[in-house]
Motif scaffolding. Structure first.
Motif, PDB file in Angstrom:
ATOM      1  N   PRO A 103       0.798  -1.234   0.000  1.00 30.85           N
ATOM      2  CA  PRO A 103       0.000   0.000   0.000  1.00 30.85           C
ATOM      3  C   PRO A 103       0.829   1.283   0.000  1.00 30.85           C
ATOM      4  CG  PRO A 103      -0.376  -1.267   2.020  1.00 30.85           C
ATOM      5  CD  PRO A 103       0.550  -2.068   1.168  1.00 30.85           C
ATOM      6  N   ASP A 104       2.072   1.229   0.488  1.00 31.34           N
ATOM      7  CA  ASP A 104       2.885   2.445   0.537  1.00 31.34           C
ATOM      8  C   ASP A 104       3.779   2.618  -0.690  1.00 31.34           C
ATOM      9  OD1 ASP A 104       4.374   0.250   1.365  1.00 31.34           O
ATOM     10  OD2 ASP A 104       5.658   1.443   2.674  1.00 31.34           O
ATOM     11  N   ASP A 105       3.721   1.698  -1.670  1.00 33.77           N
ATOM     12  CA  ASP A 105       4.485   1.842  -2.912  1.00 33.77           C
ATOM     13  C   ASP A 105       3.812   2.866  -3.817  1.00 33.77           C
ATOM     14  OD1 ASP A 105       6.374  -0.005  -2.210  1.00 33.77           O
ATOM     15  OD2 ASP A 105       5.502  -1.643  -3.374  1.00 33.77           O
ATOM     16  N   ASP A 106       4.607   3.481  -4.675  1.00 34.80           N
ATOM     17  CA  ASP A 106       4.043   4.391  -5.672  1.00 34.80           C
ATOM     18  C   ASP A 106       3.018   3.638  -6.497  1.00 34.80           C
ATOM     19  OD1 ASP A 106       5.767   6.335  -4.804  1.00 34.80           O
ATOM     20  OD2 ASP A 106       7.162   6.137  -6.492  1.00 34.80           O
ATOM     21  N   VAL A 107       1.949   4.295  -6.853  1.00 31.94           N
ATOM     22  CA  VAL A 107       0.885   3.645  -7.606  1.00 31.94           C
ATOM     23  C   VAL A 107       1.383   3.195  -8.988  1.00 31.94           C
ATOM     24  CG1 VAL A 107      -0.103   5.718  -8.665  1.00 31.94           C
ATOM     25  CG2 VAL A 107      -1.579   3.770  -8.137  1.00 31.94           C
ATOM     26  N   ASP A 108       2.423   3.844  -9.513  1.00 30.23           N
ATOM     27  CA  ASP A 108       2.955   3.475 -10.824  1.00 30.23           C
ATOM     28  C   ASP A 108       4.242   2.643 -10.733  1.00 30.23           C
ATOM     29  OD1 ASP A 108       4.569   5.503  -9.884  1.00 30.23           O
ATOM     30  OD2 ASP A 108       4.635   6.592 -11.784  1.00 30.23           O
ATOM     31  N   MET A 109       4.495   2.038  -9.583  1.00 34.49           N
ATOM     32  CA  MET A 109       5.727   1.260  -9.397  1.00 34.49           C
ATOM     33  C   MET A 109       5.878   0.167 -10.455  1.00 34.49           C
ATOM     34  SD  MET A 109       8.583   0.621  -8.171  1.00 34.49           S
ATOM     35  CE  MET A 109       8.764   1.687  -6.785  1.00 34.49           C
ATOM     36  N   SER A 110       4.828  -0.571 -10.738  1.00 30.46           N
ATOM     37  CA  SER A 110       4.922  -1.644 -11.740  1.00 30.46           C
ATOM     38  C   SER A 110       5.255  -1.095 -13.113  1.00 30.46           C
ATOM     39  CB  SER A 110       3.605  -2.420 -11.803  1.00 30.46           C
ATOM     40  OG  SER A 110       3.376  -3.092 -10.596  1.00 30.46           O
ATOM     41  N   ARG A 115      12.288   0.825 -16.175  1.00 32.48           N
ATOM     42  CA  ARG A 115      13.250   1.928 -16.235  1.00 32.48           C
ATOM     43  C   ARG A 115      14.244   1.841 -15.082  1.00 32.48           C
ATOM     44  NH1 ARG A 115      13.322   6.384 -13.297  1.00 32.48           N
ATOM     45  NH2 ARG A 115      11.106   6.281 -12.802  1.00 32.48           N
ATOM     46  N   LEU A 116      13.766   1.535 -13.888  1.00 34.59           N
ATOM     47  CA  LEU A 116      14.654   1.435 -12.731  1.00 34.59           C
ATOM     48  C   LEU A 116      15.694   0.333 -12.919  1.00 34.59           C
ATOM     49  CD1 LEU A 116      12.037   1.871  -9.849  1.00 34.59           C
ATOM     50  CD2 LEU A 116      13.708   3.566 -10.669  1.00 34.59           C
ATOM     51  N   LEU A 117      15.271  -0.805 -13.461  1.00 32.10           N
ATOM     52  CA  LEU A 117      16.220  -1.899 -13.687  1.00 32.10           C
ATOM     53  C   LEU A 117      17.216  -1.549 -14.783  1.00 32.10           C
ATOM     54  CD1 LEU A 117      14.060  -5.117 -13.294  1.00 32.10           C
ATOM     55  CD2 LEU A 117      15.590  -4.026 -11.660  1.00 32.10           C
ATOM     56  N   LYS A 118      16.737  -0.900 -15.839  1.00 32.47           N
ATOM     57  CA  LYS A 118      17.638  -0.489 -16.921  1.00 32.47           C
ATOM     58  C   LYS A 118      18.688   0.474 -16.388  1.00 32.47           C
ATOM     59  CE  LYS A 118      19.175  -0.076 -21.055  1.00 32.47           C
ATOM     60  NZ  LYS A 118      19.899  -1.177 -21.666  1.00 32.47           N
ATOM     61  N   GLU A 119      18.265   1.458 -15.610  1.00 32.39           N
ATOM     62  CA  GLU A 119      19.202   2.421 -15.033  1.00 32.39           C
ATOM     63  C   GLU A 119      20.193   1.755 -14.091  1.00 32.39           C
ATOM     64  OE1 GLU A 119      16.572   5.252 -13.242  1.00 32.39           O
ATOM     65  OE2 GLU A 119      16.195   6.306 -15.142  1.00 32.39           O
ATOM     66  N   PHE A 142       1.693  -3.745 -25.556  1.00 36.05           N
ATOM     67  CA  PHE A 142       1.137  -2.659 -24.748  1.00 36.05           C
ATOM     68  C   PHE A 142       1.925  -2.508 -23.445  1.00 36.05           C
ATOM     69  CE2 PHE A 142      -2.510  -3.999 -27.329  1.00 36.05           C
ATOM     70  CZ  PHE A 142      -2.728  -2.806 -28.007  1.00 36.05           C
ATOM     71  N   THR A 143       2.415  -3.619 -22.926  1.00 39.94           N
ATOM     72  CA  THR A 143       3.252  -3.564 -21.723  1.00 39.94           C
ATOM     73  C   THR A 143       4.537  -2.803 -22.025  1.00 39.94           C
ATOM     74  OG1 THR A 143       2.334  -5.662 -20.961  1.00 39.94           O
ATOM     75  CG2 THR A 143       4.403  -4.979 -19.976  1.00 39.94           C
ATOM     76  N   ALA A 144       5.132  -3.077 -23.188  1.00 36.08           N
ATOM     77  CA  ALA A 144       6.338  -2.345 -23.596  1.00 36.08           C
ATOM     78  C   ALA A 144       6.021  -0.866 -23.769  1.00 36.08           C
ATOM     79  CB  ALA A 144       6.895  -2.932 -24.890  1.00 36.08           C
ATOM     80  N   GLY A 145       4.857  -0.568 -24.315  1.00 32.04           N
ATOM     81  CA  GLY A 145       4.444   0.827 -24.465  1.00 32.04           C
ATOM     82  C   GLY A 145       4.263   1.526 -23.129  1.00 32.04           C
ATOM     83  N   THR A 146       3.736   0.813 -22.161  1.00 30.81           N
ATOM     84  CA  THR A 146       3.567   1.377 -20.825  1.00 30.81           C
ATOM     85  C   THR A 146       4.931   1.666 -20.206  1.00 30.81           C
ATOM     86  OG1 THR A 146       1.486   0.204 -20.523  1.00 30.81           O
ATOM     87  CG2 THR A 146       2.602   0.966 -18.532  1.00 30.81           C
ATOM     88  N   ALA A 147       5.876   0.735 -20.368  1.00 37.81           N
ATOM     89  CA  ALA A 147       7.227   0.956 -19.846  1.00 37.81           C
ATOM     90  C   ALA A 147       7.852   2.171 -20.521  1.00 37.81           C
ATOM     91  CB  ALA A 147       8.082  -0.286 -20.073  1.00 37.81           C
ATOM     92  N   ARG A 148       7.621   2.322 -21.821  1.00 41.00           N
ATOM     93  CA  ARG A 148       8.130   3.484 -22.565  1.00 41.00           C
ATOM     94  C   ARG A 148       7.516   4.773 -22.019  1.00 41.00           C
ATOM     95  NH1 ARG A 148       9.722   7.513 -23.649  1.00 41.00           N
ATOM     96  NH2 ARG A 148       9.841   8.572 -25.632  1.00 41.00           N
ATOM     97  N   GLY A 151       9.278   6.081 -18.836  1.00 41.97           N
ATOM     98  CA  GLY A 151      10.693   6.417 -18.795  1.00 41.97           C
ATOM     99  C   GLY A 151      11.669   5.458 -19.451  1.00 41.97           C
ATOM    100  N   LEU A 152      11.249   4.270 -19.831  1.00 41.70           N
ATOM    101  CA  LEU A 152      12.164   3.357 -20.507  1.00 41.70           C
ATOM    102  C   LEU A 152      12.315   3.822 -21.959  1.00 41.70           C
ATOM    103  CD1 LEU A 152      13.788   0.700 -20.067  1.00 41.70           C
ATOM    104  CD2 LEU A 152      11.827  -0.510 -21.035  1.00 41.70           C
ATOM    105  N   PRO A 153      13.538   4.025 -22.450  1.00 42.33           N
ATOM    106  CA  PRO A 153      13.704   4.459 -23.837  1.00 42.33           C
ATOM    107  C   PRO A 153      13.041   3.488 -24.830  1.00 42.33           C
ATOM    108  CG  PRO A 153      15.764   4.682 -22.645  1.00 42.33           C
ATOM    109  CD  PRO A 153      14.815   3.944 -21.739  1.00 42.33           C
ATOM    110  N   SER A 154      12.582   4.021 -25.943  1.00 43.67           N
ATOM    111  CA  SER A 154      11.845   3.231 -26.943  1.00 43.67           C
ATOM    112  C   SER A 154      12.603   1.982 -27.373  1.00 43.67           C
ATOM    113  CB  SER A 154      11.542   4.080 -28.178  1.00 43.67           C
ATOM    114  OG  SER A 154      10.724   5.152 -27.843  1.00 43.67           O
ATOM    115  N   GLU A 155      13.884   2.141 -27.681  1.00 40.36           N
ATOM    116  CA  GLU A 155      14.680   1.001 -28.136  1.00 40.36           C
ATOM    117  C   GLU A 155      14.769  -0.075 -27.052  1.00 40.36           C
ATOM    118  OE1 GLU A 155      19.258   0.162 -29.291  1.00 40.36           O
ATOM    119  OE2 GLU A 155      18.275   1.792 -30.393  1.00 40.36           O
ATOM    120  N   ASP A 156      14.928   0.333 -25.819  1.00 38.47           N
ATOM    121  CA  ASP A 156      15.004  -0.624 -24.720  1.00 38.47           C
ATOM    122  C   ASP A 156      13.658  -1.297 -24.467  1.00 38.47           C
ATOM    123  OD1 ASP A 156      17.743  -0.220 -24.191  1.00 38.47           O
ATOM    124  OD2 ASP A 156      17.274   1.594 -23.061  1.00 38.47           O
ATOM    125  N   ALA A 157      12.569  -0.561 -24.661  1.00 33.93           N
ATOM    126  CA  ALA A 157      11.242  -1.163 -24.516  1.00 33.93           C
ATOM    127  C   ALA A 157      11.043  -2.267 -25.554  1.00 33.93           C
ATOM    128  CB  ALA A 157      10.157  -0.091 -24.656  1.00 33.93           C
TER     129      ALA A 157
END
Length: 176
Positions: A103-110, A115-119, A142-148, A151-157
């Motif tokens: 409940p205390d995680d950011d709502v957009d954590m998933s 992006r966090l793992l890529k960084e 669509f999952t890749a699009g959401t990651a993009r 903050g995940l760069p397009s190529e990495d998505a």
């Protein structure tokens, strides 16, 4: 829990000894199935989301001599990136279109987890694990699009559902 861990460790030790035998006296199909885990021909996939579970899985694999480990789920993988990088552990991320685990995680954590793992320099691929895996796979783009979008760069998505996915699965010499 400790009794089960001892049983599993005993099974892995027995499998490792069996794998070292060049000509076992008797063929054991369960041990034969485990043989490739100790020389890198096979991969051990462990479902783990919490940081503690991920750390225990990595330590278990090291202790038992497993050559290649992949974490499936990996919700807290961003909390232990050094451990994953040092041990060359890849991650198949859980379904991004889901609510946070705590409940205390950011709502957009998933959404921002890729992006966090890529960084952090952790190799991962996007997955769609959950109760309805078969239905979600058609939506992996669509999952890749959401990651993009988070903050995940397009190529990495794109890589996270193609070449990196093949590399995590160990088939990048043929697919990707």
């Amino acid at each position: 829990r400790q009794r089960r861990i001892r049983e599993i460790s005993g099974f892995f030790r027995k499998a490792a000894a069996y794998a070292r035998a060049t000509a076992p006296a008797e063929i054991d199909v369960r041990m034969e199935a485990m043989r490739g885990l100790f020389d890198g021909r096979k991969t051990l996939f462990v479902r783990a989301n919490a940081a503690k579970e991920i750390v225990e899985a990595v330590q278990f694999a090291k202790t038992e001599g497993v050559a290649r480990l992949v974490i499936v789920g990996g919700y807290d993988a961003w909390r232990v990136p050094e451990l994953l990088r040092e041990n060359k552990v890849d991650v198949v991320l859980r379904r991004a279109h889901s609510l946070p685990l705590r409940p205390d995680d950011d709502v957009d954590m998933s959404y921002k987890l890729p992006r966090l793992l890529k960084e952090a320099g952790v190799r991962f691929c996007l997955g769609y694990s959950g109760d309805r895996e078969h239905a979600g796979l058609r939506n992996i783009a669509f999952t890749a699009g959401t990651a993009r979008a988070h903050g995940l760069p397009s190529e990495d998505a794109l890589r996270s559902i193609t070449l990196d996915a093949a590399a995590v699965l160990g088939i990048d010499d043929r697919y990707g």
